[in-house]
Design a protein around this motif. Structure first.
Motif, PDB file in Angstrom:
ATOM      1  N   PRO A 120      -9.594  -7.031 -15.836  1.00 48.64           N
ATOM      2  CA  PRO A 120      -9.308  -7.582 -17.168  1.00 48.64           C
ATOM      3  C   PRO A 120      -8.527  -8.889 -17.083  1.00 48.64           C
ATOM      4  N   VAL A 121      -8.919  -9.837 -17.927  1.00 47.13           N
ATOM      5  CA  VAL A 121      -8.235 -11.139 -17.973  1.00 47.13           C
ATOM      6  C   VAL A 121      -6.760 -10.917 -18.322  1.00 47.13           C
ATOM      7  N   LEU A 122      -6.522 -10.150 -19.389  1.00 52.21           N
ATOM      8  CA  LEU A 122      -5.146  -9.820 -19.770  1.00 52.21           C
ATOM      9  C   LEU A 122      -4.830  -8.453 -19.201  1.00 52.21           C
ATOM     10  N   GLY A 123      -3.846  -8.392 -18.335  1.00 54.22           N
ATOM     11  CA  GLY A 123      -3.534  -7.106 -17.737  1.00 54.22           C
ATOM     12  C   GLY A 123      -2.437  -7.202 -16.723  1.00 54.22           C
ATOM     13  N   MET A 124      -2.330  -6.162 -15.907  1.00 54.79           N
ATOM     14  CA  MET A 124      -1.240  -6.076 -14.948  1.00 54.79           C
ATOM     15  C   MET A 124      -1.714  -5.265 -13.753  1.00 54.79           C
ATOM     16  N   ASP A 125      -1.487  -5.798 -12.564  1.00 58.33           N
ATOM     17  CA  ASP A 125      -1.837  -5.037 -11.365  1.00 58.33           C
ATOM     18  C   ASP A 125      -0.806  -3.953 -11.120  1.00 58.33           C
ATOM     19  N   LYS A 126      -1.308  -2.779 -10.781  1.00 59.78           N
ATOM     20  CA  LYS A 126      -0.417  -1.648 -10.519  1.00 59.78           C
ATOM     21  C   LYS A 126      -0.764  -1.032  -9.178  1.00 59.78           C
ATOM     22  N   VAL A 127       0.260  -0.608  -8.479  1.00 58.49           N
ATOM     23  CA  VAL A 127       0.066   0.066  -7.200  1.00 58.49           C
ATOM     24  C   VAL A 127       0.789   1.401  -7.295  1.00 58.49           C
ATOM     25  N   THR A 128       0.052   2.468  -7.111  1.00 62.11           N
ATOM     26  CA  THR A 128       0.634   3.809  -7.212  1.00 62.11           C
ATOM     27  C   THR A 128       0.525   4.483  -5.848  1.00 62.11           C
ATOM     28  N   VAL A 129       1.670   4.737  -5.253  1.00 65.76           N
ATOM     29  CA  VAL A 129       1.709   5.251  -3.886  1.00 65.76           C
ATOM     30  C   VAL A 129       1.895   6.765  -3.891  1.00 65.76           C
ATOM     31  N   THR A 130       0.871   7.491  -3.431  1.00 70.57           N
ATOM     32  CA  THR A 130       0.996   8.941  -3.277  1.00 70.57           C
ATOM     33  C   THR A 130       1.353   9.172  -1.808  1.00 70.57           C
ATOM     34  N   GLY A 131       2.556   8.779  -1.482  1.00 69.01           N
ATOM     35  CA  GLY A 131       2.998   8.842  -0.090  1.00 69.01           C
ATOM     36  C   GLY A 131       4.476   8.578  -0.026  1.00 69.01           C
ATOM     37  N   GLU A 132       4.968   8.309   1.175  1.00 69.44           N
ATOM     38  CA  GLU A 132       6.419   8.161   1.353  1.00 69.44           C
ATOM     39  C   GLU A 132       6.973   6.919   0.638  1.00 69.44           C
ATOM     40  N   GLU A 133       8.270   6.972   0.336  1.00 71.11           N
ATOM     41  CA  GLU A 133       8.989   5.875  -0.334  1.00 71.11           C
ATOM     42  C   GLU A 133       8.866   4.557   0.428  1.00 71.11           C
ATOM     43  N   LYS A 134       8.865   4.647   1.759  1.00 77.03           N
ATOM     44  CA  LYS A 134       8.808   3.420   2.568  1.00 77.03           C
ATOM     45  C   LYS A 134       7.563   2.596   2.250  1.00 77.03           C
ATOM     46  N   LEU A 135       6.483   3.304   1.963  1.00 76.50           N
ATOM     47  CA  LEU A 135       5.236   2.606   1.638  1.00 76.50           C
ATOM     48  C   LEU A 135       5.344   1.912   0.274  1.00 76.50           C
ATOM     49  N   VAL A 136       6.111   2.497  -0.625  1.00 72.52           N
ATOM     50  CA  VAL A 136       6.356   1.872  -1.929  1.00 72.52           C
ATOM     51  C   VAL A 136       7.071   0.543  -1.703  1.00 72.52           C
ATOM     52  N   HIS A 137       8.114   0.574  -0.867  1.00 72.72           N
ATOM     53  CA  HIS A 137       8.887  -0.650  -0.606  1.00 72.72           C
ATOM     54  C   HIS A 137       8.030  -1.689   0.105  1.00 72.72           C
ATOM     55  N   PRO A 144       4.702  13.560   0.751  1.00 71.82           N
ATOM     56  CA  PRO A 144       6.036  14.126   0.534  1.00 71.82           C
ATOM     57  C   PRO A 144       6.028  15.251  -0.509  1.00 71.82           C
ATOM     58  N   GLN A 145       7.022  16.119  -0.402  1.00 75.06           N
ATOM     59  CA  GLN A 145       7.071  17.315  -1.233  1.00 75.06           C
ATOM     60  C   GLN A 145       6.969  17.013  -2.739  1.00 75.06           C
ATOM     61  N   ASN A 146       7.683  15.973  -3.197  1.00 78.18           N
ATOM     62  CA  ASN A 146       7.626  15.680  -4.647  1.00 78.18           C
ATOM     63  C   ASN A 146       6.209  15.289  -5.088  1.00 78.18           C
ATOM     64  N   MET A 147       5.466  14.657  -4.178  1.00 71.50           N
ATOM     65  CA  MET A 147       4.083  14.291  -4.513  1.00 71.50           C
ATOM     66  C   MET A 147       3.161  15.511  -4.433  1.00 71.50           C
ATOM     67  N   VAL A 148       3.439  16.392  -3.461  1.00 73.10           N
ATOM     68  CA  VAL A 148       2.661  17.643  -3.367  1.00 73.10           C
ATOM     69  C   VAL A 148       2.786  18.402  -4.681  1.00 73.10           C
ATOM     70  N   GLU A 149       4.014  18.439  -5.200  1.00 68.94           N
ATOM     71  CA  GLU A 149       4.234  19.162  -6.455  1.00 68.94           C
ATOM     72  C   GLU A 149       3.469  18.518  -7.611  1.00 68.94           C
ATOM     73  N   GLU A 150       3.456  17.193  -7.630  1.00 64.91           N
ATOM     74  CA  GLU A 150       2.715  16.508  -8.706  1.00 64.91           C
ATOM     75  C   GLU A 150       1.212  16.773  -8.617  1.00 64.91           C
ATOM     76  N   VAL A 151       0.693  16.780  -7.398  1.00 68.32           N
ATOM     77  CA  VAL A 151      -0.740  17.056  -7.206  1.00 68.32           C
ATOM     78  C   VAL A 151      -1.042  18.479  -7.673  1.00 68.32           C
ATOM     79  N   GLU A 152      -0.161  19.415  -7.319  1.00 69.05           N
ATOM     80  CA  GLU A 152      -0.383  20.811  -7.720  1.00 69.05           C
ATOM     81  C   GLU A 152      -0.352  20.957  -9.232  1.00 69.05           C
ATOM     82  N   LYS A 153       0.547  20.222  -9.871  1.00 70.25           N
ATOM     83  CA  LYS A 153       0.631  20.251 -11.326  1.00 70.25           C
ATOM     84  C   LYS A 153      -0.661  19.676 -11.923  1.00 70.25           C
ATOM     85  N   TYR A 154      -1.099  18.560 -11.370  1.00 72.66           N
ATOM     86  CA  TYR A 154      -2.319  17.893 -11.852  1.00 72.66           C
ATOM     87  C   TYR A 154      -3.527  18.825 -11.756  1.00 72.66           C
TER      88      TYR A 154
END
Ligand SMILES: [Zn+2]
Length: 425
Positions: free
Chosen positions: A295-312, A402-412
């Motif tokens: 999209p011309v108007l928009g925002m790039d997003k990166v969602t990391v389902t992995g360790e915090e280090k990868l987010v940084h 990571p455990q917090n992501m495992v929990e989110e996947v299980e919830k999903y």
């Protein structure tokens, strides 16, 4: 770096036709992607898998009291059929299915706000409703310029029960409630059919560590009525451009590209992939998923389902390369889910439209609000981040979810609720 948004746009134009799960058009799109891989010098295969679908032959909703009127509806695939002349019952609007509304819902055809989802369906089944009507759209809809999708009662939902179901427009639901509809007849006839869908798979072997795999994923199917260019022809062409880069610049580790079919009906392609490649999965270090872009108007997003280090790391790369993106740790409703569920970390890229500047899952998802520049920008971000990892001396990302992501996947995936209902049975 030889990345070209114009070239991506050309391919996107070729893919810009409705291509629903298991349809001949979906296969046609798969063939286009395969041919494109081969033109780049990367052999590709089509991997078939079976999907569950249904053909709805009849679905009607008639209000019988206090007035008589039929409304346009679509029937839910895989929902229970009605018998004889249909299901005749009291009709009740139960809003969001609160306790008070549901206390009077037993044996009735109920109208609920919005789409079906697991917690809502579970409540309705517990309340013993006889039929369900869901709704979509807006009050201001013009019938001639909007469509009413045919929905499916997915297997996950059917674990909790099954009743006849129909889907109507918000403007018709409004009319029913305003006029005090209190008795209705619902007819649904549908038959289960098996269809074949396909994943398109291309591989570029690593020069130094061929046994370590980073896989790129993008779904190429669309929903009914949609040309599916924003969602997700865009991700499909972005990954094709990344494939081109790695063919021309051989990677240190193996890169796999998978264009998934049938994502829109419940991530069927990626589930089939993880089920069919159990051994190979042990070699997967990371899954890189691209879903929605351009999209011309928009925002790039990166969602990391992995360790915090990868987010940084992704945040730093976005800044270093001057490619702005909002980076966070989290899950993303797309083909990365089956990988995360199999213990493989994932990084999801999307360019989301600004509010009001993009359309998804309807006939307005067209090239009109997309641009080559926006596609190219996201492609550069995907490439910069993934290339640094793929060509690293050591693969720096820990191969765990990571455990917090495992929990989110299980919830999903509603694992808790499904376990509960399995126990009740
Ligand atoms: Zn999508």
């Amino acid at each position: 770096m030889d990345i070209c948004g114009k070239r991506e746009m050309d391919l996107l134009q070729q893919l810009g036709f409705t291509r629903t799960a298991g349809s001949p058009e979906e296969l046609q799109a798969a063939e286009i992607l395969k041919a494109q891989c081969e033109a780049l010098g990367a052999p590709a295969i089509l991997q078939p898998f079976e999907i569950e679908d249904a053909e709805v032959t009849e679905c009607t909703l008639e209000i019988l009291e206090p007035y008589c009127q039929s409304y346009p509806v679509t029937g839910y695939k895989c929902a229970q059929n009605t018998f004889g002349d249909g299901l005749e019952a009291e009709f009740l609007y139960v809003e969001d299915a609160d306790q008070v509304s549901l206390s009077a819902a037993k044996g009735k055809i109920v109208l609920v706000n919005g789409f079906m989802r697991v917690p809502l369906f579970r409540k309705l089944m517990k309340a013993g409703v006889a039929g369900i009507v869901t709704m979509e759209g807006e009050l201001r809809d013009d019938r001639g310029e909007t469509d009413l999708a045919t929905r499916k009662l997915r297997r996950t939902l059917r674990a909790f029960g099954n009743v006849p179901m129909a889907h109507t427009r918000v403007l018709d639901a409004f009319d029913m409630v305003k006029r005090g509809a209190c008795k209705a007849r619902l007819v649904l006839k549908n038959t289960l059919v098996e269809r074949t869908s396909h994943n398109v798979i291309a591989t570029v072997l690593g020069t130094e560590k061929p046994d370590e795999i980073v896989s790129f994923g993008a779904h190429y199917d669309s929903v009914d009525f949609s040309k599916g260019v924003y969602d997700n022809g865009a991700g499909s062409v972005i990954n094709m451009e990344i494939l081109r880069y790695f063919v021309e610049n051989p990677p240190r580790r193996t890169v796999k590209f998978v264009w998934y079919g049938s994502e829109e009906i419940g991530l069927e392609g990626s589930w089939a992939y993880v089920k069919g490649h159990k051994e190979e999965l042990a070699a997967h270090q990371l899954m890189v998923n691209v879903d929605v872009g351009g999209p011309v108007l928009g925002m790039d997003k990166v969602t990391v389902t992995g360790e915090e280090k990868l987010v940084h790391f992704a945040e730093y790369m976005s800044k270093i390369c001057a490619l702005p993106a909002a980076v966070r740790q989290g899950i993303y409703s797309s083909d990365s889910i089956p990988f995360a569920d199999s213990g493989i970390p994932a990084i999801n890229f999307s360019r989301d439209g600004a509010p009001g500047a993009a359309y998804i899952h309807n006939r307005f998802d067209t090239l009109s609000f997309l641009s080559a520049e926006a596609l190219e920008k996201t492609t550069r971000l995907v490439l910069e981040i993934s290339r640094a990892l793929i060509n690293g001396r050591v693969f720096p990302v820990e191969r765990t979810v990571p455990q917090n992501m495992v929990e989110e996947v299980e919830k999903y995936l509603y694992k808790k609720e499904l376990a509960e209902v399995a126990e009740e049975k």
